[in-house]
Scaffold this motif. Structure first.
Motif, PDB file in Angstrom:
ATOM      1  N   ILE A 237     -21.349 -35.507 -31.681  1.00  0.00           N
ATOM      2  CA  ILE A 237     -22.251 -36.000 -32.737  1.00  0.00           C
ATOM      3  C   ILE A 237     -23.378 -35.677 -32.925  1.00  0.00           C
ATOM      4  O   ILE A 237     -23.907 -34.907 -34.285  1.00  0.00           O
ATOM      5  CB  ILE A 237     -22.410 -37.419 -32.616  1.00  0.00           C
ATOM      6  CG1 ILE A 237     -20.730 -38.152 -33.429  1.00  0.00           C
ATOM      7  CG2 ILE A 237     -23.422 -37.808 -34.102  1.00  0.00           C
ATOM      8  CD1 ILE A 237     -20.620 -39.370 -32.965  1.00  0.00           C
ATOM      9  N   ALA A 238     -24.233 -35.219 -31.634  1.00  0.00           N
ATOM     10  CA  ALA A 238     -25.557 -34.726 -31.943  1.00  0.00           C
ATOM     11  C   ALA A 238     -25.388 -32.990 -32.389  1.00  0.00           C
ATOM     12  O   ALA A 238     -26.446 -32.780 -33.069  1.00  0.00           O
ATOM     13  CB  ALA A 238     -26.262 -34.835 -30.260  1.00  0.00           C
ATOM     14  N   ALA A 239     -24.666 -32.554 -32.297  1.00  0.00           N
ATOM     15  CA  ALA A 239     -24.898 -30.791 -32.145  1.00  0.00           C
ATOM     16  C   ALA A 239     -24.421 -30.627 -33.406  1.00  0.00           C
ATOM     17  O   ALA A 239     -25.082 -30.292 -34.452  1.00  0.00           O
ATOM     18  CB  ALA A 239     -23.187 -30.732 -31.267  1.00  0.00           C
ATOM     19  N   ARG A 240     -23.457 -31.295 -33.736  1.00  0.00           N
ATOM     20  CA  ARG A 240     -23.124 -31.515 -35.662  1.00  0.00           C
ATOM     21  C   ARG A 240     -24.583 -32.112 -36.233  1.00  0.00           C
ATOM     22  O   ARG A 240     -24.956 -30.952 -37.648  1.00  0.00           O
ATOM     23  CB  ARG A 240     -22.371 -32.536 -36.024  1.00  0.00           C
ATOM     24  CG  ARG A 240     -20.728 -31.870 -36.377  1.00  0.00           C
ATOM     25  CD  ARG A 240     -19.652 -32.768 -37.090  1.00  0.00           C
ATOM     26  NE  ARG A 240     -19.737 -34.425 -36.267  1.00  0.00           N
ATOM     27  CZ  ARG A 240     -18.873 -34.407 -35.966  1.00  0.00           C
ATOM     28  NH1 ARG A 240     -17.570 -33.704 -35.627  1.00  0.00           N
ATOM     29  NH2 ARG A 240     -18.911 -35.658 -35.050  1.00  0.00           N
ATOM     30  N   GLU A 241     -25.585 -32.816 -36.030  1.00  0.00           N
ATOM     31  CA  GLU A 241     -26.387 -33.293 -36.494  1.00  0.00           C
ATOM     32  C   GLU A 241     -27.749 -32.278 -36.706  1.00  0.00           C
ATOM     33  O   GLU A 241     -28.049 -31.837 -37.234  1.00  0.00           O
ATOM     34  CB  GLU A 241     -27.025 -34.313 -36.281  1.00  0.00           C
ATOM     35  CG  GLU A 241     -25.750 -35.641 -36.568  1.00  0.00           C
ATOM     36  CD  GLU A 241     -26.079 -35.816 -38.181  1.00  0.00           C
ATOM     37  OE1 GLU A 241     -27.086 -35.677 -39.047  1.00  0.00           O
ATOM     38  OE2 GLU A 241     -24.676 -35.985 -38.590  1.00  0.00           O
ATOM     39  N   PHE A 242     -27.516 -31.401 -35.341  1.00  0.00           N
ATOM     40  CA  PHE A 242     -28.094 -30.653 -34.798  1.00  0.00           C
ATOM     41  C   PHE A 242     -28.148 -28.909 -35.811  1.00  0.00           C
ATOM     42  O   PHE A 242     -29.009 -28.533 -36.176  1.00  0.00           O
ATOM     43  CB  PHE A 242     -28.354 -30.309 -33.684  1.00  0.00           C
ATOM     44  CG  PHE A 242     -29.112 -31.665 -32.306  1.00  0.00           C
ATOM     45  CD1 PHE A 242     -29.869 -32.621 -32.677  1.00  0.00           C
ATOM     46  CD2 PHE A 242     -28.450 -31.407 -31.592  1.00  0.00           C
ATOM     47  CE1 PHE A 242     -30.684 -33.276 -31.843  1.00  0.00           C
ATOM     48  CE2 PHE A 242     -28.779 -32.522 -30.342  1.00  0.00           C
ATOM     49  CZ  PHE A 242     -29.480 -33.666 -30.911  1.00  0.00           C
ATOM     50  N   GLU A 243     -26.795 -28.710 -36.040  1.00  0.00           N
ATOM     51  CA  GLU A 243     -26.479 -27.662 -36.489  1.00  0.00           C
ATOM     52  C   GLU A 243     -27.255 -28.064 -38.182  1.00  0.00           C
ATOM     53  O   GLU A 243     -27.850 -27.067 -39.479  1.00  0.00           O
ATOM     54  CB  GLU A 243     -25.405 -27.782 -36.635  1.00  0.00           C
ATOM     55  CG  GLU A 243     -24.757 -26.504 -37.742  1.00  0.00           C
ATOM     56  CD  GLU A 243     -23.450 -25.954 -37.711  1.00  0.00           C
ATOM     57  OE1 GLU A 243     -23.213 -24.776 -37.628  1.00  0.00           O
ATOM     58  OE2 GLU A 243     -22.449 -26.533 -37.154  1.00  0.00           O
ATOM     59  N   LYS A 244     -26.868 -29.413 -38.977  1.00  0.00           N
ATOM     60  CA  LYS A 244     -27.044 -29.600 -40.032  1.00  0.00           C
ATOM     61  C   LYS A 244     -28.447 -29.751 -40.437  1.00  0.00           C
ATOM     62  O   LYS A 244     -29.317 -29.031 -41.948  1.00  0.00           O
ATOM     63  CB  LYS A 244     -26.736 -31.323 -40.659  1.00  0.00           C
ATOM     64  CG  LYS A 244     -25.286 -31.021 -40.977  1.00  0.00           C
ATOM     65  CD  LYS A 244     -25.085 -31.990 -41.511  1.00  0.00           C
ATOM     66  CE  LYS A 244     -24.337 -33.145 -40.846  1.00  0.00           C
ATOM     67  NZ  LYS A 244     -23.954 -34.141 -40.981  1.00  0.00           N
ATOM     68  N   ALA A 245     -29.279 -29.901 -39.431  1.00  0.00           N
ATOM     69  CA  ALA A 245     -30.593 -29.174 -39.540  1.00  0.00           C
ATOM     70  C   ALA A 245     -31.896 -28.601 -39.068  1.00  0.00           C
ATOM     71  O   ALA A 245     -32.896 -28.634 -39.371  1.00  0.00           O
ATOM     72  CB  ALA A 245     -31.594 -30.955 -38.022  1.00  0.00           C
ATOM     73  N   GLY A 246     -30.670 -27.775 -38.477  1.00  0.00           N
ATOM     74  CA  GLY A 246     -31.619 -25.722 -38.935  1.00  0.00           C
ATOM     75  C   GLY A 246     -31.243 -25.724 -37.467  1.00  0.00           C
ATOM     76  O   GLY A 246     -32.210 -24.557 -37.403  1.00  0.00           O
ATOM     77  N   VAL A 247     -30.641 -25.874 -36.768  1.00  0.00           N
ATOM     78  CA  VAL A 247     -30.393 -25.502 -35.235  1.00  0.00           C
ATOM     79  C   VAL A 247     -29.515 -24.475 -35.571  1.00  0.00           C
ATOM     80  O   VAL A 247     -28.758 -24.342 -36.493  1.00  0.00           O
ATOM     81  CB  VAL A 247     -30.392 -26.303 -33.851  1.00  0.00           C
ATOM     82  CG1 VAL A 247     -29.806 -25.474 -32.723  1.00  0.00           C
ATOM     83  CG2 VAL A 247     -31.073 -27.558 -33.772  1.00  0.00           C
ATOM     84  N   ASN A 248     -30.025 -22.837 -34.673  1.00  0.00           N
ATOM     85  CA  ASN A 248     -29.181 -21.498 -34.745  1.00  0.00           C
ATOM     86  C   ASN A 248     -28.481 -21.350 -33.460  1.00  0.00           C
ATOM     87  O   ASN A 248     -27.211 -20.773 -33.345  1.00  0.00           O
ATOM     88  CB  ASN A 248     -29.792 -20.644 -34.691  1.00  0.00           C
ATOM     89  CG  ASN A 248     -30.963 -20.735 -35.655  1.00  0.00           C
ATOM     90  OD1 ASN A 248     -32.030 -21.234 -35.917  1.00  0.00           O
ATOM     91  ND2 ASN A 248     -31.305 -21.296 -37.027  1.00  0.00           N
ATOM     92  N   ILE A 249     -28.844 -22.423 -32.268  1.00  0.00           N
ATOM     93  CA  ILE A 249     -27.688 -21.694 -30.588  1.00  0.00           C
ATOM     94  C   ILE A 249     -28.443 -22.854 -30.607  1.00  0.00           C
ATOM     95  O   ILE A 249     -28.936 -23.560 -30.051  1.00  0.00           O
ATOM     96  CB  ILE A 249     -28.421 -20.753 -30.224  1.00  0.00           C
ATOM     97  CG1 ILE A 249     -28.157 -19.370 -30.659  1.00  0.00           C
ATOM     98  CG2 ILE A 249     -27.523 -21.245 -29.040  1.00  0.00           C
ATOM     99  CD1 ILE A 249     -28.662 -17.914 -30.400  1.00  0.00           C
TER     100      ILE A 249
END
Length: 331
Positions: A237-249
């Motif tokens: 759940i967290a990783a999906r949100e981090f990607e949406k927020a703009g994390v690249n790796i």
């Protein structure tokens, strides 16, 4: 074809292969956290030849109250930028890219090092370090978010190729993520989305500070391996949100278990975590954990367990490890 020797293009960042040196604390900085000759020599030796495509610099404290240990690198004020420019240049001259990891120790800090009571999401004993912190107010949380953004701006000003936000190994952001240490009843606690609210605010503030093109990595302690701690499902759940927020790796490691799993010594022991996260994001995922052989790294990539492989202790013990690994796969 070797998976490990395959280049990776990520926006403006070009990695010549999939080998990463993960962040490992050296305690070689000056007492005030500035870059020392010992730090420069260490990273010069580790990056020699450019066999490691990416070097992630050890965790650096964003505020004096977030300092984890003596002789830890600082990213807490503008006076450190000049020395860090030299560090980035030493690595670039060797042909590698480099990212700096920024961190706040939270309740993992020691009173004798920071000179005051450590802070955390809740006044709960840190399972890894043992100290009981003072619970932060909302206003103080906002100040720490701003400190992460200021630290990221300094990383960019020093000429690094990206910045990594540390949320693993029982440090500050990991303390918010984990139900073991986050018992808040406001918007920063509760379910996973509440517990990662601060992460999303940090990512947003960092992105605003560094601009759209600068790579942001996030090191996620994807499981505490403890009763009542974070689970793999939380991390998806967290990783999906981090990607949406703009994390690249996303860089996968342990939570309150640290960088190991009790009783598991196999090469790539965090692979079940990295694979599960990789299934739910489209950005690259880094896997570390006990990898000591090039063939093991190659196999983990071939099996789709990750996109990049971090080799820490093997490189720490043998600065020629990456050179030997690359040459063995080329032959």
């Amino acid at each position: 074809m070797s998976y490990l020797l395959n280049p990776l293009q990520l926006g403006s960042l070009t990695l010549v292969n999939r080998l990463v040196m993960p962040p490992m604390a050296t305690a070689k900085a000056e007492p005030d956290g500035k870059v020392s000759p010992a730090i420069l020599n260490y990273y010069k030796e580790k990056s020699a030849g450019g066999y490691l495509s990416l070097i992630i610099i050890e965790h650096s404290f964003i505020q004096p109250i977030g300092k984890a240990s003596e002789n830890q690198l600082s990213i807490a004020d503008d006076s450190v930028v000049e020395g860090l420019k030299e560090l980035a240049e030493v690595i670039h001259r060797n042909g590698a890219k480099t990212v700096m990891q920024i961190n706040h120790a939270g309740s993992a800090a020691a009173e004798e090092i920071i000179g005051t009571t450590p802070v955390g999401p809740s006044a709960i004993k840190n399972p890894r370090k043992g100290g009981v912190p003072r619970q932060l107010t909302r206003e103080e949380i906002g100040e720490i978010v701003a400190a992460f953004a200021a630290a990221a701006r300094r990383v960019k000003a020093a000429g690094f190729d990206g910045v990594e936000i540390h949320s693993a190994h029982g440090y500050f952001l990991n303390q918010f993520f984990s139900p073991l240490t986050n018992r808040r009843t406001d918007e920063y606690g509760g379910d996973v989305l509440g517990r990662i609210r601060i992460h999303l605010q940090v990512i947003e503030a960092v992105r605003a500070a560094v601009g759209e093109e600068f790579p942001i990595l996030l090191r996620l302690g994807a499981s505490d391996f403890a009763e009542g701690g974070t689970t793999l499902e939380d991390s998806q759940i967290a990783a999906r949100e981090f990607e949406k927020a703009g994390v690249n790796i996303i860089d996968i490691s342990g939570g309150f278990s640290g960088y190991s799993i009790p009783g598991n010594n196999e090469q790539g022991y965090f692979a079940p975590l990295s694979m599960a996260v990789k299934k739910v994001v489209s950005i690259p995922v880094i896997l570390t954990g006990g990898i000591t052989e090039a063939q093991a790294a190659e196999r983990l990539l071939a099996e789709g367990k990750a996109d990049l492989i971090g080799v820490g202790r093997a490189v720490l013990q043998d600065s020629q490890w990456a050179k030997k690994a690359v040459e063995s796969l080329r032959s």
